[in-house]
Design a protein around this motif. Structure first.
Motif, mmCIF file in Angstrom:
data_model
loop_
_atom_site.group_PDB
_atom_site.id
_atom_site.type_symbol
_atom_site.label_atom_id
_atom_site.label_comp_id
_atom_site.label_asym_id
_atom_site.label_seq_id
_atom_site.Cartn_x
_atom_site.Cartn_y
_atom_site.Cartn_z
ATOM 1 N N MET A 298 0.842 -1.172 0.000
ATOM 2 C CA MET A 298 0.000 0.000 0.000
ATOM 3 C C MET A 298 0.885 1.234 0.000
ATOM 4 O O MET A 298 1.852 1.313 0.733
ATOM 5 C CB MET A 298 -0.895 -0.014 1.243
ATOM 6 C CG MET A 298 -1.898 1.118 1.261
ATOM 7 S SD MET A 298 -3.171 0.903 2.515
ATOM 8 C CE MET A 298 -2.465 1.837 3.849
ATOM 9 N N HIS A 299 0.572 2.197 -0.825
ATOM 10 C CA HIS A 299 1.316 3.444 -0.890
ATOM 11 C C HIS A 299 1.210 4.151 0.456
ATOM 12 O O HIS A 299 0.145 4.195 1.066
ATOM 13 C CB HIS A 299 0.761 4.324 -2.014
ATOM 14 C CG HIS A 299 1.573 5.552 -2.261
ATOM 15 N ND1 HIS A 299 1.356 6.704 -1.569
ATOM 16 C CD2 HIS A 299 2.615 5.787 -3.091
ATOM 17 C CE1 HIS A 299 2.229 7.616 -1.976
ATOM 18 N NE2 HIS A 299 2.992 7.070 -2.897
ATOM 19 N N ALA A 300 2.322 4.718 0.928
ATOM 20 C CA ALA A 300 2.380 5.321 2.262
ATOM 21 C C ALA A 300 1.340 6.410 2.474
ATOM 22 O O ALA A 300 0.883 6.618 3.585
ATOM 23 C CB ALA A 300 3.782 5.865 2.515
ATOM 24 N N HIS A 301 0.939 7.106 1.418
ATOM 25 C CA HIS A 301 0.009 8.222 1.576
ATOM 26 C C HIS A 301 -1.400 7.892 1.109
ATOM 27 O O HIS A 301 -2.260 8.755 1.092
ATOM 28 C CB HIS A 301 0.533 9.455 0.832
ATOM 29 C CG HIS A 301 1.877 9.895 1.340
ATOM 30 N ND1 HIS A 301 2.061 10.420 2.591
ATOM 31 C CD2 HIS A 301 3.103 9.845 0.768
ATOM 32 C CE1 HIS A 301 3.344 10.699 2.767
ATOM 33 N NE2 HIS A 301 3.997 10.348 1.676
ATOM 34 N N ALA A 302 -1.644 6.661 0.721
ATOM 35 C CA ALA A 302 -2.974 6.271 0.261
ATOM 36 C C ALA A 302 -3.907 6.137 1.459
ATOM 37 O O ALA A 302 -3.528 5.625 2.506
ATOM 38 C CB ALA A 302 -2.912 4.948 -0.488
ATOM 39 N N THR A 303 -5.122 6.599 1.298
ATOM 40 C CA THR A 303 -6.126 6.395 2.335
ATOM 41 C C THR A 303 -6.572 4.932 2.255
ATOM 42 O O THR A 303 -6.370 4.276 1.223
ATOM 43 C CB THR A 303 -7.339 7.314 2.130
ATOM 44 O OG1 THR A 303 -8.007 6.921 0.929
ATOM 45 C CG2 THR A 303 -6.925 8.781 2.069
ATOM 46 N N PRO A 304 -7.184 4.415 3.305
ATOM 47 C CA PRO A 304 -7.691 3.041 3.215
ATOM 48 C C PRO A 304 -8.654 2.849 2.039
ATOM 49 O O PRO A 304 -8.593 1.820 1.356
ATOM 50 C CB PRO A 304 -8.391 2.837 4.558
ATOM 51 C CG PRO A 304 -7.625 3.731 5.495
ATOM 52 C CD PRO A 304 -7.307 4.947 4.663
ATOM 53 N N GLU A 305 -9.498 3.838 1.776
ATOM 54 C CA GLU A 305 -10.429 3.739 0.642
ATOM 55 C C GLU A 305 -9.661 3.637 -0.675
ATOM 56 O O GLU A 305 -9.981 2.807 -1.529
ATOM 57 C CB GLU A 305 -11.366 4.957 0.589
ATOM 58 C CG GLU A 305 -12.323 5.058 1.753
ATOM 59 C CD GLU A 305 -11.761 5.851 2.936
ATOM 60 O OE1 GLU A 305 -10.534 6.138 2.977
ATOM 61 O OE2 GLU A 305 -12.540 6.166 3.835
ATOM 62 N N GLU A 306 -8.645 4.477 -0.843
ATOM 63 C CA GLU A 306 -7.842 4.456 -2.067
ATOM 64 C C GLU A 306 -7.101 3.121 -2.213
ATOM 65 O O GLU A 306 -6.993 2.587 -3.312
ATOM 66 C CB GLU A 306 -6.836 5.612 -2.064
ATOM 67 C CG GLU A 306 -7.484 6.982 -2.193
ATOM 68 C CD GLU A 306 -6.513 8.127 -1.900
ATOM 69 O OE1 GLU A 306 -6.816 9.245 -2.339
ATOM 70 O OE2 GLU A 306 -5.477 7.901 -1.225
ATOM 71 N N ALA A 307 -6.616 2.598 -1.096
ATOM 72 C CA ALA A 307 -5.901 1.327 -1.134
ATOM 73 C C ALA A 307 -6.824 0.195 -1.570
ATOM 74 O O ALA A 307 -6.438 -0.648 -2.386
ATOM 75 C CB ALA A 307 -5.294 1.025 0.238
ATOM 76 N N LEU A 308 -8.048 0.176 -1.044
ATOM 77 C CA LEU A 308 -9.005 -0.854 -1.442
ATOM 78 C C LEU A 308 -9.326 -0.752 -2.930
ATOM 79 O O LEU A 308 -9.337 -1.761 -3.640
ATOM 80 C CB LEU A 308 -10.291 -0.750 -0.615
ATOM 81 C CG LEU A 308 -10.179 -1.174 0.852
ATOM 82 C CD1 LEU A 308 -11.448 -0.802 1.615
ATOM 83 C CD2 LEU A 308 -9.897 -2.661 0.963
#
Length: 148
Positions: free
Chosen positions: A1-11
């Motif tokens: 997961m990208h360090a700055h991605a929100t959980p929503e963006e990661a999903l």
């Protein structure tokens, strides 16, 4: 997961549907490093009191399969989950209290070690667990030795 991605963006980036149980489960793993399933369920229920055990189990499975969460299971312990993925790090485990700490690769980059004979495998990862006593348990050990 990208360090700055929100959980929503990661999903979304992992092509997973964004659901409340998945979001809460991913956030729980991010905040409770090396948490066992019971701990993850307890943390998720702080946000979603009515969530079922099965919904959390299903979320952990989907997140692990998508590479957003890593499942580890040191010998003799229940499975644990962490959000540090994709960097082939290793772990220190305290034999006394069960504390688990991340450590970077022992040598170089993944897979960090090469077996004497790879038997034709294309090796891309090595997993090491270092066992011992954490500083707190070492400090407590002399006290327990004085007990009758």
């Amino acid at each position: 997961m990208h360090a700055h991605a929100t959980p929503e963006e990661a999903l979304r980036a992992a092509s997973l549907r964004v659901t409340a149980p998945r979001l809460a489960t991913l956030e729980a793993v991010q905040t409770a490093a090396h948490a066992d399933t019971d701990t993850v369920i307890r943390v998720v229920r702080e946000k979603l009191p009515a969530v079922s055990h099965q919904a959390v189990y299903d979320s952990l499975h989907a997140l692990t399969r998508a590479g957003l969460v890593r499942r580890i299971q040191p010998h003799g312990m229940v499975a644990r989950y962490e959000s540090r993925v994709g960097d082939n790090h290793h772990h220190l485990v305290c034999r006394s209290c069960g504390l688990i700490v991340d450590v970077d690769c022992a040598v170089g980059s993944a897979p960090c070690a090469v077996p004497a004979d790879d038997h034709g495998f294309a090796i891309d990862e090595a997993e090491f667990i270092f066992w011992g006593l954490c500083a707190s348990c070492q400090a407590a050990a002399p006290e327990s030795a004085d007990l009758p």
